[in-house]
Design a protein around this motif. Structure first.
Motif, short mmCIF file in Angstrom:
data_model
loop_
_atom_site.label_atom_id
_atom_site.label_comp_id
_atom_site.label_asym_id
_atom_site.label_seq_id
_atom_site.Cartn_x
_atom_site.Cartn_y
_atom_site.Cartn_z
N ALA A 57 29.05 34.85 -6.72
CA ALA A 57 27.71 34.62 -7.27
C ALA A 57 27.29 35.78 -8.18
O ALA A 57 26.73 35.56 -9.25
CB ALA A 57 26.70 34.44 -6.14
N ALA A 58 27.60 37.00 -7.77
CA ALA A 58 27.25 38.18 -8.57
C ALA A 58 28.04 38.20 -9.87
O ALA A 58 27.49 38.49 -10.94
CB ALA A 58 27.51 39.45 -7.77
N VAL A 59 29.32 37.88 -9.80
CA VAL A 59 30.16 37.85 -11.01
C VAL A 59 29.67 36.76 -11.96
O VAL A 59 29.52 36.99 -13.16
CB VAL A 59 31.66 37.67 -10.66
CG1 VAL A 59 32.49 37.42 -11.90
CG2 VAL A 59 32.18 38.88 -9.91
N ALA A 60 29.41 35.58 -11.43
CA ALA A 60 28.95 34.47 -12.27
C ALA A 60 27.63 34.82 -12.96
O ALA A 60 27.45 34.55 -14.14
CB ALA A 60 28.80 33.20 -11.44
N GLY A 61 26.73 35.44 -12.22
CA GLY A 61 25.44 35.82 -12.80
C GLY A 61 25.57 36.90 -13.86
O GLY A 61 24.91 36.86 -14.89
N THR A 62 26.45 37.85 -13.63
CA THR A 62 26.65 38.96 -14.57
C THR A 62 27.42 38.52 -15.80
O THR A 62 27.12 38.93 -16.92
CB THR A 62 27.38 40.12 -13.87
OG1 THR A 62 26.62 40.53 -12.74
CG2 THR A 62 27.58 41.29 -14.80
N MET A 63 28.44 37.71 -15.62
CA MET A 63 29.32 37.32 -16.73
C MET A 63 28.86 36.08 -17.48
O MET A 63 29.47 35.70 -18.48
CB MET A 63 30.75 37.10 -16.21
CG MET A 63 31.41 38.35 -15.68
SD MET A 63 31.78 39.48 -17.02
CE MET A 63 31.26 41.02 -16.32
N LYS A 64 27.79 35.45 -17.02
CA LYS A 64 27.29 34.25 -17.70
C LYS A 64 26.99 34.57 -19.16
O LYS A 64 26.26 35.51 -19.46
CB LYS A 64 26.03 33.74 -17.01
CG LYS A 64 25.51 32.45 -17.58
CD LYS A 64 24.30 31.96 -16.83
CE LYS A 64 23.84 30.63 -17.40
NZ LYS A 64 22.71 30.11 -16.65
N GLY A 65 27.59 33.81 -20.05
CA GLY A 65 27.37 34.01 -21.47
C GLY A 65 28.28 35.04 -22.13
O GLY A 65 28.24 35.22 -23.33
N VAL A 66 29.11 35.72 -21.34
CA VAL A 66 30.04 36.71 -21.91
C VAL A 66 31.18 35.95 -22.58
O VAL A 66 31.80 35.06 -21.98
CB VAL A 66 30.58 37.66 -20.82
CG1 VAL A 66 31.67 38.56 -21.38
CG2 VAL A 66 29.45 38.49 -20.24
N ALA A 67 31.46 36.29 -23.83
CA ALA A 67 32.50 35.61 -24.61
C ALA A 67 33.85 35.70 -23.90
O ALA A 67 34.29 36.77 -23.51
CB ALA A 67 32.61 36.23 -25.99
N GLY A 68 34.47 34.56 -23.69
CA GLY A 68 35.80 34.50 -23.11
C GLY A 68 35.85 34.37 -21.60
O GLY A 68 36.88 34.01 -21.05
N TYR A 69 34.76 34.64 -20.91
CA TYR A 69 34.78 34.54 -19.45
C TYR A 69 34.90 33.08 -19.04
O TYR A 69 34.17 32.22 -19.51
CB TYR A 69 33.50 35.14 -18.84
CG TYR A 69 33.43 34.97 -17.35
CD1 TYR A 69 32.55 34.05 -16.79
CD2 TYR A 69 34.24 35.69 -16.50
CE1 TYR A 69 32.48 33.87 -15.42
CE2 TYR A 69 34.18 35.52 -15.13
CZ TYR A 69 33.31 34.62 -14.59
OH TYR A 69 33.25 34.43 -13.24
N ALA A 70 35.86 32.78 -18.14
CA ALA A 70 36.12 31.40 -17.76
C ALA A 70 36.01 31.15 -16.26
O ALA A 70 36.35 30.08 -15.80
CB ALA A 70 37.51 30.98 -18.25
N GLY A 71 35.58 32.14 -15.50
CA GLY A 71 35.42 31.92 -14.06
C GLY A 71 36.12 32.98 -13.24
O GLY A 71 36.79 33.87 -13.77
N CYS A 72 35.93 32.87 -11.93
CA CYS A 72 36.56 33.84 -11.04
C CYS A 72 37.01 33.18 -9.75
O CYS A 72 36.60 32.06 -9.44
CB CYS A 72 35.63 35.01 -10.74
SG CYS A 72 34.27 34.64 -9.62
N LEU A 73 37.81 33.91 -9.03
CA LEU A 73 38.36 33.46 -7.76
C LEU A 73 38.35 34.67 -6.83
O LEU A 73 38.76 35.76 -7.24
CB LEU A 73 39.80 32.97 -7.98
CG LEU A 73 40.63 32.59 -6.79
CD1 LEU A 73 40.08 31.31 -6.14
CD2 LEU A 73 42.07 32.35 -7.22
N VAL A 74 37.85 34.49 -5.62
CA VAL A 74 37.86 35.57 -4.64
C VAL A 74 38.77 35.13 -3.50
O VAL A 74 38.60 34.04 -2.95
CB VAL A 74 36.44 35.87 -4.11
CG1 VAL A 74 36.49 36.88 -2.97
CG2 VAL A 74 35.56 36.39 -5.23
N MET A 75 39.73 35.97 -3.16
CA MET A 75 40.64 35.68 -2.07
C MET A 75 40.50 36.76 -1.00
O MET A 75 40.48 37.95 -1.31
CB MET A 75 42.08 35.63 -2.58
CG MET A 75 42.31 34.55 -3.63
SD MET A 75 44.03 34.35 -4.13
CE MET A 75 44.42 35.95 -4.79
#
Length: 159
Positions: A57-75
């Motif tokens: 949730a923190a990554v999605a909120g921070t990276m929203k709108g950043v050019a090239g960001y396509a998502g994340c995965l936490v394992m």
């Protein structure tokens, strides 16, 4: 015969039910190759139980709108809940550059959860499928980037 099979394959790809829609075709080629940034770390004991939910949730909120960001995965390791890997995915022509430029921000974002960073690596990643992302940010259908013959599997083996 080999040339004939390739021609049939091309025809089948065009009819493939998983082929990208017009909305996804603009990102079809770029989505086959991604850059992945992998960050392995040990979470603080007090944060390990909630890190797997809070970090995406923190990554999605921070990276929203950043050019090239396509998502994340936490394992999270099944053997030790404090061992966590964050993988962020980057697409587009300048995906490697975007990945490098945003690594520092991701480290800052992880700081509240981080007891120690084990390693950070960058990978060239190749996908066999992609999730269509609509202009409003919602996800759509999954599209195959490799040929499938689900509609007429016997046609591949016809003489």
């Amino acid at each position: 015969m080999e040339f004939e099979s390739q021609a049939r394959s091309s025809q089948r790809i065009a009819k493939d039910r998983f082929a990208p829609s017009a909305a996804a075709s603009s990102c079809h080629a770029a989505a086959a190759s991604l850059t992945a940034l992998s960050m392995d770390f040990v979470a603080k004991p007090s944060e390990a139980h909630r890190a797997h939910l809070a970090i995406p949730a923190a990554v999605a909120g921070t990276m929203k709108g950043v050019a090239g960001y396509a998502g994340c995965l936490v394992m999270v390791s099944d053997q030790e809940a404090r061992l966590i890997t964050l993988i962020t995915f980057w697409i587009g022509e300048h995906r490697a550059k975007s990945c490098r430029e945003n690594e520092r921000w991701l480290r800052k974002l992880l700081a509240p959860y981080l007891e120690g960073c084990l390693r950070t690596r960058t990978f060239a990643t190749h996908r066999a499928e992609m999730i269509e992302i609509r202009s409003n940010g919602e996800t759509g259908d999954v599209h195959s980037l490799t040929p499938t013959f689900a509609d007429e599997p016997s046609a591949l083996f016809a003489a």
